[in-house]
Design a protein around this motif. Structure first.
Motif, PDB file in Angstrom:
ATOM      1  N   VAL A 163      -5.333  -3.787  -0.031  1.00  0.00           N
ATOM      2  CA  VAL A 163      -4.715  -2.897  -1.380  1.00  0.00           C
ATOM      3  C   VAL A 163      -3.544  -2.450  -1.599  1.00  0.00           C
ATOM      4  CG1 VAL A 163      -7.097  -1.837  -1.688  1.00  0.00           C
ATOM      5  CG2 VAL A 163      -5.632  -0.785   0.256  1.00  0.00           C
ATOM      6  N   LYS A 164      -2.729  -2.573  -2.788  1.00  0.00           N
ATOM      7  CA  LYS A 164      -1.923  -2.135  -2.898  1.00  0.00           C
ATOM      8  C   LYS A 164      -1.545  -0.701  -2.772  1.00  0.00           C
ATOM      9  CE  LYS A 164      -0.558  -6.301  -5.128  1.00  0.00           C
ATOM     10  NZ  LYS A 164      -1.701  -7.147  -5.627  1.00  0.00           N
ATOM     11  N   LYS A 165      -1.828  -0.373  -2.682  1.00  0.00           N
ATOM     12  CA  LYS A 165      -2.156   1.365  -2.782  1.00  0.00           C
ATOM     13  C   LYS A 165      -3.177   2.289  -1.378  1.00  0.00           C
ATOM     14  CE  LYS A 165      -0.640   4.947  -5.899  1.00  0.00           C
ATOM     15  NZ  LYS A 165       0.099   5.662  -4.923  1.00  0.00           N
ATOM     16  N   TYR A 166      -1.755   2.646  -1.205  1.00  0.00           N
ATOM     17  CA  TYR A 166      -2.754   3.389  -0.385  1.00  0.00           C
ATOM     18  C   TYR A 166      -4.100   4.741  -0.566  1.00  0.00           C
ATOM     19  CZ  TYR A 166      -3.579   6.403   3.985  1.00  0.00           C
ATOM     20  OH  TYR A 166      -3.723   6.996   5.518  1.00  0.00           O
ATOM     21  N   GLY A 167      -5.356   4.795  -0.891  1.00  0.00           N
ATOM     22  CA  GLY A 167      -6.172   5.779  -0.853  1.00  0.00           C
ATOM     23  C   GLY A 167      -6.799   6.480  -0.097  1.00  0.00           C
ATOM     24  N   GLY A 168      -5.651   7.411   1.055  1.00  0.00           N
ATOM     25  CA  GLY A 168      -6.621   8.712   1.325  1.00  0.00           C
ATOM     26  C   GLY A 168      -5.056   9.553   1.818  1.00  0.00           C
ATOM     27  N   ALA A 176       3.789   3.674  -2.587  1.00  0.00           N
ATOM     28  CA  ALA A 176       2.847   2.751  -2.369  1.00  0.00           C
ATOM     29  C   ALA A 176       1.478   3.677  -1.461  1.00  0.00           C
ATOM     30  CB  ALA A 176       2.780   1.336  -2.434  1.00  0.00           C
ATOM     31  N   ALA A 177       1.965   4.074  -0.244  1.00  0.00           N
ATOM     32  CA  ALA A 177       1.879   4.677   0.544  1.00  0.00           C
ATOM     33  C   ALA A 177       1.479   6.136   0.818  1.00  0.00           C
ATOM     34  CB  ALA A 177       2.929   4.880   2.382  1.00  0.00           C
ATOM     35  N   ASN A 178       1.560   6.987  -0.961  1.00  0.00           N
ATOM     36  CA  ASN A 178       0.930   8.458  -0.436  1.00  0.00           C
ATOM     37  C   ASN A 178       2.447   8.691   0.065  1.00  0.00           C
ATOM     38  OD1 ASN A 178       0.113  10.164  -2.336  1.00  0.00           O
ATOM     39  ND2 ASN A 178      -1.966   9.857  -1.773  1.00  0.00           N
ATOM     40  N   VAL A 179       2.771   8.931   0.142  1.00  0.00           N
ATOM     41  CA  VAL A 179       4.422   9.213   0.893  1.00  0.00           C
ATOM     42  C   VAL A 179       5.254  10.125   0.106  1.00  0.00           C
ATOM     43  CG1 VAL A 179       6.040   9.639   2.474  1.00  0.00           C
ATOM     44  CG2 VAL A 179       3.468   8.859   2.834  1.00  0.00           C
ATOM     45  N   HIS A 180       5.909  10.993  -0.572  1.00  0.00           N
ATOM     46  CA  HIS A 180       6.551  11.742  -1.206  1.00  0.00           C
ATOM     47  C   HIS A 180       7.336  12.485  -1.050  1.00  0.00           C
ATOM     48  CE1 HIS A 180       3.342  10.528  -3.682  1.00  0.00           C
ATOM     49  NE2 HIS A 180       2.475  10.913  -3.663  1.00  0.00           N
ATOM     50  N   VAL A 181       8.740  12.440  -1.578  1.00  0.00           N
ATOM     51  CA  VAL A 181       9.775  12.813  -0.854  1.00  0.00           C
ATOM     52  C   VAL A 181      10.054  13.985  -2.305  1.00  0.00           C
ATOM     53  CG1 VAL A 181      12.470  13.095  -0.441  1.00  0.00           C
ATOM     54  CG2 VAL A 181      10.370  11.597   0.052  1.00  0.00           C
ATOM     55  N   VAL A 182      10.384  15.519  -1.641  1.00  0.00           N
ATOM     56  CA  VAL A 182      10.600  16.381  -2.430  1.00  0.00           C
ATOM     57  C   VAL A 182      11.556  17.117  -2.299  1.00  0.00           C
ATOM     58  CG1 VAL A 182       9.840  18.598  -3.402  1.00  0.00           C
ATOM     59  CG2 VAL A 182       8.058  16.395  -2.705  1.00  0.00           C
TER      60      VAL A 182
END
Ligand SMILES: Nc1ncnc2c1ncn2[C@@H]1O[C@H](COP(=O)(O)OP(=O)(O)O)[C@@H](O)[C@H]1O
Ligand SMILES: [Mg+2]
Length: 242
Positions: A108-113, A147-153
């Motif tokens: 998959v190209k996008k992390y689903g967790g 893509a790994a659902n890791v976001h910087v705020v």
């Protein structure tokens, strides 16, 4: 994702939920313009979800802005010392790398967790303590995180390129611009002047690749401590599988 713009009076929950869905978000404005209020609002909104769905890595160079979230079951790491802060960023990279490995295994190209939010209040302080080490790690995290659902705020009072280098700034394609000290600061965040004319706090522009508009910014005075207290009490009861 389809974005529905709400009128400013409506549904603040949706405003913060939308901000949380951005790959990476930069919050900029003068001291006292409400950057930490925006961060608290987003975290309060995120805490509607369980620690299985939302996790935090908290970087707090000022030592007082994010410390209330330190004891939550959602918090993987809280750091406020220079060495710890670099380690915290590195941990975010490790999580991201592991997620890519999972994604490759599952084709998959996008992390689903669940989402991991790397929250930095403030970025200028982090850069001044340890720019040499921080810059390459943060840049890589921004590049691979989405893509790994890791976001910087990240909040910052000083969006100058001397403080926040352009290769890092360009990764924040969504931004909240609160009142700035000058038209030049406004230009550094949004590309145009105008933020210097905003009220001292309470209003800000929210810019995404899809557009830019003015919002009233709410402050959750009672909800934030309430939800922190709720999760702190849950912590001993949460049992992780595996
Ligand atoms: N949206 C808002 N609604 C109400 N009060 C606000 C708002 N934003 C800021 N304030 C007031 O301004 C103070 C400073 O805000 P803060 O988020 O700490 O600023 P910054 O982090 O930009 O220095 C808050 O403690 C609060 O009293
Ligand atoms: Mg602040």
């Amino acid at each position: 994702m389809k974005r529905v713009w709400k009128t400013p009076e409506l549904d603040y929950y949706n405003l913060y939920a939308d901000m949380l869905q951005q790959p990476h978000l930069l919050i900029a404005g003068a001291t006292g313009s409400g950057k930490s209020v925006v961060i608290n609002g987003m975290m309060t909104t995120a805490l509607k979800d369980s620690p299985a769905a939302v996790q935090f890595i908290l970087i707090d160079p000022k030592r007082v802005e994010l410390v209330d979230y330190k004891e939550l079951p959602h918090t993987l790491r809280y750091s406020s010392e220079p060495g710890e802060m670099v380690q915290a960023l590195q941990e975010a990279i490790t999580i991201t790398d592991n997620r890519y490995r999972d994604m490759a295994r599952q084709h998959v190209k996008k992390y689903g967790g669940g989402a991991v939010y790397v929250v930095i209040d403030e970025l200028a302080d982090l850069m001044t303590t340890n720019k040499k080490q921080v810059q390459p790690i943060l840049q890589r995290l921004c590049q691979i995180g989405r893509a790994a659902n890791v976001h910087v705020v990240a909040a910052t009072q000083c969006p100058l390129s001397a403080v926040i280098p352009t290769p890092i700034k360009v990764n924040f394609d969504s931004r909240v611009a609160l009142r700035t000290r000058s038209g030049q600061d406004s230009r550094n965040i949004l590309g145009v002047t105008g933020c210097e004319l905003l009220p001292r706090y309470g209003q800000g522009y929210y810019m995404t690749p899809e557009g830019c508009r003015l919002y009233n910014i709410p402050m959750y005075e009672t909800e934030t401590p309430d939800i922190i207290e709720y999760w702190r009490k849950q912590k001993p009861r949460i049992v992780w599988n595996g």
